[in-house]
Every structure is written in structure tokens, then in C-alpha cells.
Write a protein that holds these residues in place. Structure first.
Motif, PDB file in Angstrom:
ATOM      1  N   LYS A  10      53.325 -26.342  46.083  1.00 15.62           N
ATOM      2  CA  LYS A  10      53.773 -26.186  47.327  1.00 15.62           C
ATOM      3  C   LYS A  10      55.060 -27.550  47.471  1.00 15.62           C
ATOM      4  N   ASP A  60      52.443 -20.065  44.798  1.00 16.64           N
ATOM      5  CA  ASP A  60      52.343 -21.268  45.966  1.00 16.64           C
ATOM      6  C   ASP A  60      51.417 -21.562  47.080  1.00 16.64           C
ATOM      7  N   SER A 109      54.181 -23.203  50.904  1.00 16.54           N
ATOM      8  CA  SER A 109      55.577 -24.536  50.850  1.00 16.54           C
ATOM      9  C   SER A 109      56.072 -23.977  52.492  1.00 16.54           C
ATOM     10  N   ASP A 117      61.880 -25.101  50.426  1.00 21.59           N
ATOM     11  CA  ASP A 117      62.423 -23.612  49.778  1.00 21.59           C
ATOM     12  C   ASP A 117      61.785 -22.550  48.139  1.00 21.59           C
ATOM     13  N   THR A 118      60.600 -23.324  48.131  1.00 20.45           N
ATOM     14  CA  THR A 118      60.105 -22.736  47.191  1.00 20.45           C
ATOM     15  C   THR A 118      60.212 -21.837  47.130  1.00 20.45           C
ATOM     16  N   VAL A 119      59.309 -20.950  47.840  1.00 17.95           N
ATOM     17  CA  VAL A 119      59.250 -19.893  47.334  1.00 17.95           C
ATOM     18  C   VAL A 119      60.997 -19.116  46.702  1.00 17.95           C
ATOM     19  N   GLN A 120      61.830 -18.639  47.759  1.00 14.84           N
ATOM     20  CA  GLN A 120      63.075 -18.469  47.420  1.00 14.84           C
ATOM     21  C   GLN A 120      63.532 -18.570  46.061  1.00 14.84           C
ATOM     22  N   GLN A 139      62.052 -16.530  43.757  1.00 14.67           N
ATOM     23  CA  GLN A 139      62.084 -14.745  43.447  1.00 14.67           C
ATOM     24  C   GLN A 139      63.008 -15.145  43.371  1.00 14.67           C
ATOM     25  N   VAL A 166      55.892 -14.449  42.195  1.00  9.68           N
ATOM     26  CA  VAL A 166      55.272 -15.373  42.956  1.00  9.68           C
ATOM     27  C   VAL A 166      53.857 -14.746  45.106  1.00  9.68           C
ATOM     28  N   TYR A 167      53.399 -15.653  43.987  1.00  6.90           N
ATOM     29  CA  TYR A 167      52.670 -14.608  45.755  1.00  6.90           C
ATOM     30  C   TYR A 167      51.464 -16.466  46.038  1.00  6.90           C
ATOM     31  N   THR A 168      51.290 -16.034  46.842  1.00  9.07           N
ATOM     32  CA  THR A 168      50.539 -17.067  48.504  1.00  9.07           C
ATOM     33  C   THR A 168      48.971 -17.389  48.531  1.00  9.07           C
ATOM     34  N   THR A 209      47.197 -20.316  50.603  1.00  9.68           N
ATOM     35  CA  THR A 209      47.177 -21.552  51.204  1.00  9.68           C
ATOM     36  C   THR A 209      45.723 -22.022  52.134  1.00  9.68           C
TER      37      THR A 209
END
Length: 147
Positions: A13, A36, A39, A42-45, A48, A54-56, A58
């Protein structure tokens, strides 16, 4: 020998400053999974762009639960957990490949049956405990490296 797959799994995160080096150090694995925690940077971007799946999630229920959720997305026969601020050094990669008789070949791995026990034992030794061979197909392993 059967071909075995290695999944590298990361939970993160807001790790944009660290995630690139982490994922690049694991690019030799069959797959990289990043879970993730929501976040806002820009962690996810970045993940990728570097080819991670990438999965989320929260709904933070604690570190252990987040790891379990992340592991559930992994498709490999072996799971290697790493934190965003950690790196798989070339020496560690070589050690994993040699000690477990895992050989990298066209992004696939062939492994001796002892490889599962090796990965679990590697973690146990680091934690100061001894384990016996397991019949488990997947073993979650987190190796902590201090650089």
C-alpha cells in the motif's frame, strides 16, 4: 520431472518509491502477484507496467489475513512472499534454484520433490525452528533479507 511454477507474492500500500526494484528483482518468477491495500500513489500502475497481476483488497483485517488473500491469487506450485522494501538478490535466486534443484528454463521450473520441503525449511531455519517434511502442495514462505 514435473514442471513446477513459482509465484512471487507481494502485499503493498503506497509503495511507489520501492515497488519497482522489488518486482524487477522477482521478474524471473513464473508470475508476480501484488495485492494492493488501496494505494493512493502510483503503486498499482507501476506494478501493472512491470507485468505483475494486481488485485485490490481495501478491507484491512490484519497482516496475516492480507497475506492469505494475496496467496489465494497465486497459481504457482510454490509461493515466495516478499515485502515491497525487500529484494531477491542474484545470490538468493541462485541459492533457491540450486538448493531446491529448481532450474529456470524458459520461465518454467522443474523441481525435485524435495523442493517443497526445502522452501519450508528455509523459512523455518531463518525463524530458528525445525520442521519435518510436509505433504502440503503449497507452502507459503517469506524470506526476510536485510540489505
Amino acid at each position: 520431472m514435473d514442471k513446477k511454477r513459482l509465484s512471487v507474492v507481494v502485499i503493498a500500500k503506497n509503495e511507489a518509491e520501492l515497488i519497482s526494484d522489488c518486482l524487477i528483482s522477482a521478474e524471473w518468477a513464473d508470475e508476480i502477484i501484488l495485492l494492493d491495500g488501496g494505494s493512493t500513489d502510483d503503486t498499482v500502475q507501476i506494478a501493472q507496467r512491470l507485468g505483475a497481476k494486481v488485485y485490490t483488497n481495501t478491507q484491512w483485517q490484519g497482516y496475516g489475513k492480507q497475506r492469505q488473500i494475496a496467496q489465494s491469487y497465486a497459481g504457482g506450485d510454490y509461493i515466495f512472499m516478499i515485502d515491497a522494501d525487500e529484494r531477491i538478490t542474484p545470490e538468493l535466486r541462485l541459492s533457491i534454484e540450486k538448493s531446491s534443484r529448481v532450474r529456470h528454463k524458459k520461465n518454467r521450473f522443474t523441481a525435485a520433490p524435495a523442493a517443497i520441503f526445502f522452501l519450508a525449511n528455509l523459512c523455518a531455519i531463518a525463524a530458528g525452528i525445525r520442521i519435518e517434511p510436509s505433504v502440503s502442495i503449497k507452502i507459503s514462505c517469506m524470506v526476510i533479507m536485510i540489505t
